[in-house]
Design an enzyme around this catalytic site. Sequence first.
Site, PDB file in Angstrom:
ATOM      1  N   ASP A 275      52.487  -3.005  57.579  1.00 54.81           N
ATOM      2  CA  ASP A 275      53.327  -2.653  58.726  1.00 54.81           C
ATOM      3  C   ASP A 275      53.310  -1.148  58.988  1.00 54.81           C
ATOM      4  O   ASP A 275      54.280  -0.572  59.457  1.00 54.81           O
ATOM      5  CB  ASP A 275      54.769  -3.157  58.516  1.00 54.81           C
ATOM      6  CG  ASP A 275      55.395  -2.569  57.253  1.00 54.81           C
ATOM      7  OD1 ASP A 275      54.771  -1.692  56.621  1.00 54.81           O
ATOM      8  OD2 ASP A 275      56.506  -2.979  56.900  1.00 54.81           O
TER       9      ASP A 275
ATOM     10  N   HIS B 174      52.029   2.157  37.564  1.00 51.23           N
ATOM     11  CA  HIS B 174      52.549   1.540  38.780  1.00 51.23           C
ATOM     12  C   HIS B 174      53.017   2.624  39.751  1.00 51.23           C
ATOM     13  O   HIS B 174      53.751   3.536  39.371  1.00 51.23           O
ATOM     14  CB  HIS B 174      53.734   0.620  38.421  1.00 51.23           C
ATOM     15  CG  HIS B 174      54.462   0.085  39.599  1.00 51.23           C
ATOM     16  ND1 HIS B 174      53.994  -0.994  40.325  1.00 51.23           N
ATOM     17  CD2 HIS B 174      55.627   0.453  40.193  1.00 51.23           C
ATOM     18  CE1 HIS B 174      54.855  -1.249  41.309  1.00 51.23           C
ATOM     19  NE2 HIS B 174      55.841  -0.390  41.252  1.00 51.23           N
TER      20      HIS B 174
ATOM     21  N   CYS C 168      53.754   2.472  50.136  1.00 50.07           N
ATOM     22  CA  CYS C 168      55.145   2.788  49.849  1.00 50.07           C
ATOM     23  C   CYS C 168      55.230   3.156  48.372  1.00 50.07           C
ATOM     24  O   CYS C 168      55.038   2.305  47.507  1.00 50.07           O
ATOM     25  CB  CYS C 168      55.971   1.545  50.174  1.00 50.07           C
ATOM     26  SG  CYS C 168      57.718   1.740  49.934  1.00 50.07           S
TER      27      CYS C 168
ATOM     28  N   CYS D  25      61.813   3.938  55.329  1.00 49.74           N
ATOM     29  CA  CYS D  25      62.038   2.844  54.382  1.00 49.74           C
ATOM     30  C   CYS D  25      62.706   3.339  53.109  1.00 49.74           C
ATOM     31  O   CYS D  25      63.126   2.546  52.284  1.00 49.74           O
ATOM     32  CB  CYS D  25      60.736   2.115  54.062  1.00 49.74           C
ATOM     33  SG  CYS D  25      59.604   3.052  53.010  1.00 49.74           S
TER      34      CYS D  25
ATOM     35  N   HIS E  31      53.954  -0.273  46.373  1.00 49.94           N
ATOM     36  CA  HIS E  31      53.291  -1.403  47.028  1.00 49.94           C
ATOM     37  C   HIS E  31      52.671  -0.934  48.340  1.00 49.94           C
ATOM     38  O   HIS E  31      53.047   0.109  48.874  1.00 49.94           O
ATOM     39  CB  HIS E  31      54.299  -2.525  47.314  1.00 49.94           C
ATOM     40  CG  HIS E  31      54.793  -3.200  46.063  1.00 49.94           C
ATOM     41  ND1 HIS E  31      55.850  -2.716  45.329  1.00 49.94           N
ATOM     42  CD2 HIS E  31      54.351  -4.306  45.409  1.00 49.94           C
ATOM     43  CE1 HIS E  31      56.037  -3.500  44.285  1.00 49.94           C
ATOM     44  NE2 HIS E  31      55.158  -4.483  44.298  1.00 49.94           N
TER      45      HIS E  31
ATOM     46  N   ARG F  94      51.062   0.711  55.160  1.00 49.96           N
ATOM     47  CA  ARG F  94      52.114   1.585  54.646  1.00 49.96           C
ATOM     48  C   ARG F  94      52.076   1.537  53.122  1.00 49.96           C
ATOM     49  O   ARG F  94      52.470   0.545  52.526  1.00 49.96           O
ATOM     50  CB  ARG F  94      53.482   1.129  55.163  1.00 49.96           C
ATOM     51  CG  ARG F  94      54.664   1.875  54.529  1.00 49.96           C
ATOM     52  CD  ARG F  94      55.974   1.546  55.240  1.00 49.96           C
ATOM     53  NE  ARG F  94      56.289   0.127  55.217  1.00 49.96           N
ATOM     54  CZ  ARG F  94      57.085  -0.460  54.305  1.00 49.96           C
ATOM     55  NH1 ARG F  94      57.650   0.258  53.360  1.00 49.96           N
ATOM     56  NH2 ARG F  94      57.321  -1.757  54.360  1.00 49.96           N
TER      57      ARG F  94
END
Length: 131
Positions: A107, A100, A118, A63, A103, A116
């Site tokens: 999936d 932060h 990410c 990704c 996310h 996941r």
Amino acid sequence: MNNISENSWKEKLTNEQYNVLREKGTEKPFSGEYVDHHDDGFYYCAGCGNKLFSSSNKFDSNCGWPSFDDVVSSNAVEQHEDNSLGMKRIEITCAQCGGHLGHVFPDGPKQTTELRYCVNSVALNFKPEQK
Ligand SMILES: [Zn+2]
């Protein structure tokens, strides 16, 4: 750590780290130093040093960002509903400094958690495993 002023964060972090951790920015896909990183060790919050992810949970999601199927401990990160950009997503932040990270998506690998995580590379600092 939550009472550190934004000015102090600016001094403590690089511009890229500040943009991601404090302004919820996202680094360009496939640009981060940990996307294709496979050494054994742990990934720590670039803001405060909180231990977040283990290399044993890292997988190749293709990704464009470092992806993990689990966190190192359930209280390492917090999850928040994020409805920005017209999408319904779950934001993850460092539980210690509120920075932060990225996310979490449903999936991930079917054989493990199906999650996941990410994460932006610049939000992380890798340290090799202490043997
Ligand atoms: Zn942190």
